[in-house]
Structures are given as C-alpha cells and as structure tokens.
Write an enzyme that holds these catalytic residues in place. Structure first.
Site, short mmCIF file in Angstrom:
data_model
loop_
_atom_site.label_atom_id
_atom_site.label_comp_id
_atom_site.label_asym_id
_atom_site.label_seq_id
_atom_site.Cartn_x
_atom_site.Cartn_y
_atom_site.Cartn_z
N LYS A 13 -5.47 2.38 -13.23
CA LYS A 13 -5.25 0.99 -13.66
C LYS A 13 -6.03 0.01 -12.78
CE LYS A 13 -1.15 -0.90 -12.41
NZ LYS A 13 -1.24 -2.13 -11.65
N PHE A 16 0.85 -1.20 0.00
CA PHE A 16 0.00 0.00 0.00
C PHE A 16 0.89 1.25 0.00
CE2 PHE A 16 -2.21 -3.56 1.92
CZ PHE A 16 -3.34 -3.62 1.14
N LEU A 17 1.98 1.16 -0.76
CA LEU A 17 2.96 2.26 -0.79
C LEU A 17 2.50 3.36 -1.73
CD1 LEU A 17 6.15 0.05 -1.41
CD2 LEU A 17 5.07 0.63 0.77
N CYS A 21 -1.53 3.90 -10.56
CA CYS A 21 -2.24 2.87 -9.77
C CYS A 21 -3.76 2.98 -9.81
CB CYS A 21 -1.75 2.92 -8.33
SG CYS A 21 0.02 2.73 -8.22
N PHE A 49 -7.70 11.94 1.65
CA PHE A 49 -8.22 11.65 0.31
C PHE A 49 -9.58 12.30 0.08
CE2 PHE A 49 -5.31 8.85 -2.01
CZ PHE A 49 -4.30 8.88 -1.06
N LEU A 50 -9.71 13.48 0.65
CA LEU A 50 -10.96 14.23 0.50
C LEU A 50 -10.63 15.63 -0.01
CD1 LEU A 50 -13.76 13.18 1.08
CD2 LEU A 50 -13.68 14.23 3.33
C1 UGA Z 1 -1.82 4.80 -4.55
C2 UGA Z 1 -2.26 4.41 -3.13
O1 UGA Z 1 -2.45 5.58 -2.33
C3 UGA Z 1 -1.24 3.50 -2.46
O2 UGA Z 1 -1.73 3.08 -1.18
C4 UGA Z 1 -1.01 2.28 -3.34
O3 UGA Z 1 -0.04 1.40 -2.79
C5 UGA Z 1 -0.53 2.76 -4.71
O4 UGA Z 1 -1.53 3.60 -5.29
C6 UGA Z 1 -0.31 1.54 -5.58
O5 UGA Z 1 -1.28 0.83 -5.84
O6 UGA Z 1 0.85 1.22 -5.88
P1 UGA Z 1 -0.16 6.63 -5.59
O7 UGA Z 1 -0.67 6.20 -6.93
O8 UGA Z 1 1.29 6.80 -5.38
O9 UGA Z 1 -0.65 5.60 -4.44
O10 UGA Z 1 -0.83 8.05 -5.33
P2 UGA Z 1 -1.84 8.70 -4.27
O11 UGA Z 1 -1.08 9.52 -3.32
O12 UGA Z 1 -2.75 7.69 -3.72
O13 UGA Z 1 -2.66 9.67 -5.25
C7 UGA Z 1 -3.43 9.14 -6.33
C8 UGA Z 1 -4.15 10.24 -7.07
O14 UGA Z 1 -5.18 10.80 -6.28
C9 UGA Z 1 -3.25 11.42 -7.46
O15 UGA Z 1 -3.60 11.85 -8.74
C10 UGA Z 1 -3.56 12.48 -6.42
O16 UGA Z 1 -3.30 13.78 -6.86
C11 UGA Z 1 -5.04 12.22 -6.22
N1 UGA Z 1 -5.57 12.68 -4.91
C12 UGA Z 1 -5.18 12.11 -3.76
C13 UGA Z 1 -6.51 13.71 -4.88
O17 UGA Z 1 -6.90 14.27 -5.92
N2 UGA Z 1 -7.03 14.11 -3.68
C14 UGA Z 1 -6.65 13.54 -2.52
O18 UGA Z 1 -7.17 13.94 -1.45
C15 UGA Z 1 -5.69 12.52 -2.55
#
Ligand code: UGA
Length: 460
Positions: free
Chosen positions: A284, A170-171, A281, A270-271
C-alpha cells in the site's frame, strides 16, 4: 514469547501523566493506546465500532499481537490507565493530545483513501470547544495532508483552538507492542514549540530511557514514514531479484545475503529472500508514495521498479513451483502448505503470497491440504471449501508427499526433516522462505526447490 512479555513489563516508567485520546482501535491505535497506558498516561481509546469497544472492555481479543492481551488486562483492570468508549462519551476538550490512528486503505488507483481520517477530523471539529487541542496524526498519510486536516477543522468550527502534528509509527505487525516501547526512533512533526513540548513530555518516559526523539517539520515526518517503508520494500526486492540469478548459476542466495549483511553500511535486516513483500503496509505505502509523487510531477523510477519487480518475483516463483509440482505431484495427490499468513507471528493474510500461490494452483486443478498456527480463520474466509484445512503439521504430513513452506513460523523452522523422512511419506519440499537446511534436504534425498538455490528433482 515469555521472554518478550518479560521485556515489555520490565520497563517501569516514572512519568508526569498526560490525558490522551486515541481515535481508531486498529492495530496502530490499540498498540499506541496500550503503549501510552504502560508509560503511565491516562488513555481513552475510541472507535466507531461499538462491538469492538465492547470486546475490548470485556478483554476479548480483537487482534492477534504478541503481548497485547497481557497489557490490556493489566491496564484495563489493574492500573486502570486505559478505558474504551465512543467519541461522543469521551470528548471533553481537556485532553493533552488527541492521536488519530484510523485506517488509510488503498484506493483502486493506488492512492491512499483518506476518507476515514477526514471523517475523524470532521468529528473532532464538531466536538471541539474553545479549549486548546493538539491533534496528532499517527495514520500513514501523504505529505502535506496535515494542511487538509487543519482546513477541515477551520471550516467546520471557527472557534476551534488547535494545533496539528504528525507522529508516524514504525510498528511491525506481531511486534507492535514491543516496537512501541522500544522504538528505533520517535519521529514528531510539529509546526510550533508548544506542540513539540507536549509531544516531548508524552514521550519523556521513552526518551529518559535513551530512545531518540527527532522533531521536524510536519511534511518531513509524513514523508519519513513512506520513505522508510518504501526503502525496506526495495531492500527485500533486491535480494529477491538476485535469488533468481543464484538459481540460474548455482550460487546460494542465503550465503550471498549473509555476507552482504556483514557490511554495516548494508546491514543484515530485511535482506532475507522470500516470496515478495506482502501485508497491509509495504504494498500500500509503495503505491501511495509513487502516486503521490507522480501527482506532484516527480517520477520515482526506482520505486516503480521495486513494485514491478515484487510482482514479477511472485510470478516467477509460481512458474518455478509449476515446473516443480509437474515433476513431482502425482495425479490428485494433495500438496501440503505450511503457512498462510503474510509473515510469521500474525493471523493477517492480506497480500499473502501463500494465498496467491494456492489460488493460482487450485484454479489449475491441484489439491491442497493447509495448516497455519494462527491464520486458519482468516484463510477460511477466502479459501473456504477450495482446500482441506488440518490442525497440525503432523496431520498435514500424514496426507501429503509434497510440502510447500510458505510462512516462516518458528514451529516450521523446528521441523526435523531428517526424522520426517523416516516417519512419513514426504518426498518433496518447496521452501519459499528458505528456513530448511539445504544440506539435510540433500543428504536425505528430498526433491527440493528453495529460493536462490539450484532446484533438485530426484527420479525415484
Ligand atoms: C512494516 C514495517 O516493517 C513497519 O516498520 C511499519 O510500521 C509497518 O509496515 C506499517 O507501515 O504499519 P509489517 O507490514 O508488519 O511492517 O511487516 P514486515 O515485518 O515489515 O514485513 C513486510 C513484508 O516483507 C512481509 O511480507 C515479510 O515476509 C517480508 N520480508 C521482510 C521479507 O521477505 N524479507 C525480509 O527480510 C523481511
């Protein structure tokens, strides 16, 4: 940054050391390899890409991750808990566990492409002798995949003595090392006590420090990963969708979101409204779970709505930006874009909204000047001569009256927009990360477009 490194290194583990082989030196494999090495295990990281192995052995950075280079240096040179090579040189059948961390990219139809992982299992089958091996899939794979992987080995190597387990990660990119050493939970999927015990021993340094390990069936562990990513994608999508209503009625999405997040049942993470979830991630994994469930005869309507809403959301942002630019941008004047990466802290531009937006408006004839603290090289691969790359916020502000903030880097959060107004000719700000203070934008008479807030266009 410094604080982060201190907190990683602060952990001192007393451990009964295990020998671990890791296949695939991508961001999950390398982060896990360094994390295990830091826990005191002896780790061999292998990859078929010899250039990558050579770079790792000579401490050349291969991915942009906080704290990674420091751990690499420490464990390659000082503790010597880690080494990098190719599988033919590494495999001796005596590892306590073999972690498979190769990529499972997306096929055109949305299904995950399991070909690399299958090749990895085939390779293992070739090398395995009669010694017992525990093979653990860390890559994100659909439920029941472990049965296919076990069959690959059984067909290729009749004498192989092995168990298969799952241990999804969950990185977060940019926080991968931190997340590995401070996990919200450690999920292991096993089908017997022997595999469970080995994995419990490997993770003992973390469980002794209070981190929770949960053992479950392999199928549950495989699904748990997709479920977590899909749910988080849904949480983001809900707030993003609501931001359009806020704009329409004059409410403020940040205030609404903050008040929702105070309810512990909802939680504030995440809000944060943004330009839609991107990266390698969430897009996909949501598609993979949907197509997997459909093939099993189950229609996941909520998940489908999440994916469609995320797509509509960026399209609506593009439409609103189109209106904003049409009111503000004078002929041929460039728009300055702050941020190209899909999120802050990474050089990754996969499914980056910034890139989608730039490509859309470049096709309409707009000019862009762009800057990102880390993702310039990756962006050059796709935007090449279509935009003007500059090396600092200052250079960008000198050239542009209209600014689009597309990635939430701290450097951009720290910009004093009041001071900018008196120093440069900046007149308009589109902030699709909501990192600027709307009251300052109002009082300093910028024209602005922020998500989930009423747009303001000044006549002068
Ligand atoms: C995500 C998950 O958070 C990890 O737990 C997981 O291990 C990883 O995918 C994976 O499957 O390898 P990641 O893709 O690095 O991690 O990015 P996040 O920080 O989760 O952000 C994902 C997207 O959501 C980004 O575009 C980010 O800008 C967006 N986001 C995130 C928002 O628009 N608002 C938020 O409040 C949080």
């Amino acid at each position: 940054m410094v604080l982060f490194i201190v907190s990683v290194f602060r952990i001192i583990f007393a451990v009964s050391s295990k020998r671990i082989l890791i296949l695939g030196m991508g961001y999950v494999g390398l982060s896990a390899a360094l994390g295990f090495a830091h826990m005191g295990h002896h780790v061999v990281g292998v990859d078929k890409d010899i250039a990558k192995i050579n770079k790792l052995n000579s401490l050349e950075p291969i991915i942009f991750e906080n704290g990674l280079q420091e751990l690499l240096k420490k464990h390659l040179l000082q503790t010597k808990n880690i080494s990098f090579t190719t599988i033919d040189k590494a495999f001796d059948g005596k590892f306590d566990a073999i972690f498979v961390c190769v990529g499972t990219p997306q096929k055109e139809n949305g299904e995950p492409d399991l070909s690399y992982i299958k090749i990895a299992y085939e390779q293992l089958a070739e090398y395995m002798g009669s010694d017992y091996n525990l093979i653990v899939t860390k890559s994100t794979v659909p439920p029941k995949s472990y049965q296919q992987f076990a069959n690959i080995i059984k067909v290729k190597n009749k004498q192989a003595n092995f168990d298969i387990a799952a241990n999804p990660e969950f990185l977060r990119e940019s926080n991968a090392i931190y997340d590995f050493l401070h996990p919200s939970r450690i999920i292991i999927g096993t089908n017997n006590k022997k595999s469970e015990d080995i994995l419990r021993q490997i993770y003992q340094p973390l469980t002794d420090s209070g981190y929770r390990l949960i053992n479950m069936q392999i199928i549950d562990a495989e699904l748990a990963k997709y479920a977590a990513n899909s749910f988080l994608a849904g949480k983001i999508t809900f707030i993003n969708e609501l931001s359009h209503l806020c704009e329409q009625i004059g409410a403020d999405i940040d205030i609404v979101s903050a008040s929702m997040g105070l309810d512990e049942r909802i939680g504030s993470k995440f809000l944060k409204a943004g330009p839609g979830y991107g990266g390698s991630c969430f897009p996909k994994d949501t598609k993979a779970l949907y197509s997997y469930a459909s093939a099993e005869g189950v229609k996941l309507d909520f998940l489908k709505a999440i994916m469609e809403t995320n797509k509509n959301h960026i399209n609506q942002i593009i439409e609103k930006l189109g209106y904003f630019f049409s009111q503000i941008v004078k002929e041929d004047m460039p728009i300055g874009v702050l941020g190209l990466a899909f999120k802050a802290g990474t050089d990754d531009i996969r499914e980056s909204s910034a890139i989608k937006i730039i490509q859309h408006f470049v096709a309409l004839g707009y000019n862009f000047v762009v800057f990102d603290p880390a993702a310039m090289n990756s962006a050059k691969q796709v935007l090449n001569d279509k935009v003007n790359f500059v090396n600092s916020v200052h250079d960008l502000l000198l050239k542009c009256e209209t600014i689009l903030i597309a990635t939430e880097w701290q450097e951009f959060k720290d910009i004093d927009w009041q001071a900018v107004k008196s120093k440069y000719n900046t007149k308009a700000i589109a902030d699709i990360r909501n990192i600027t203070d709307i009251n300052i934008l109002k009082s300093t008479k910028y024209s602005y477009y922020c998500l989930g807030k009423a747009m303001m266009i000044n006549e002068d």
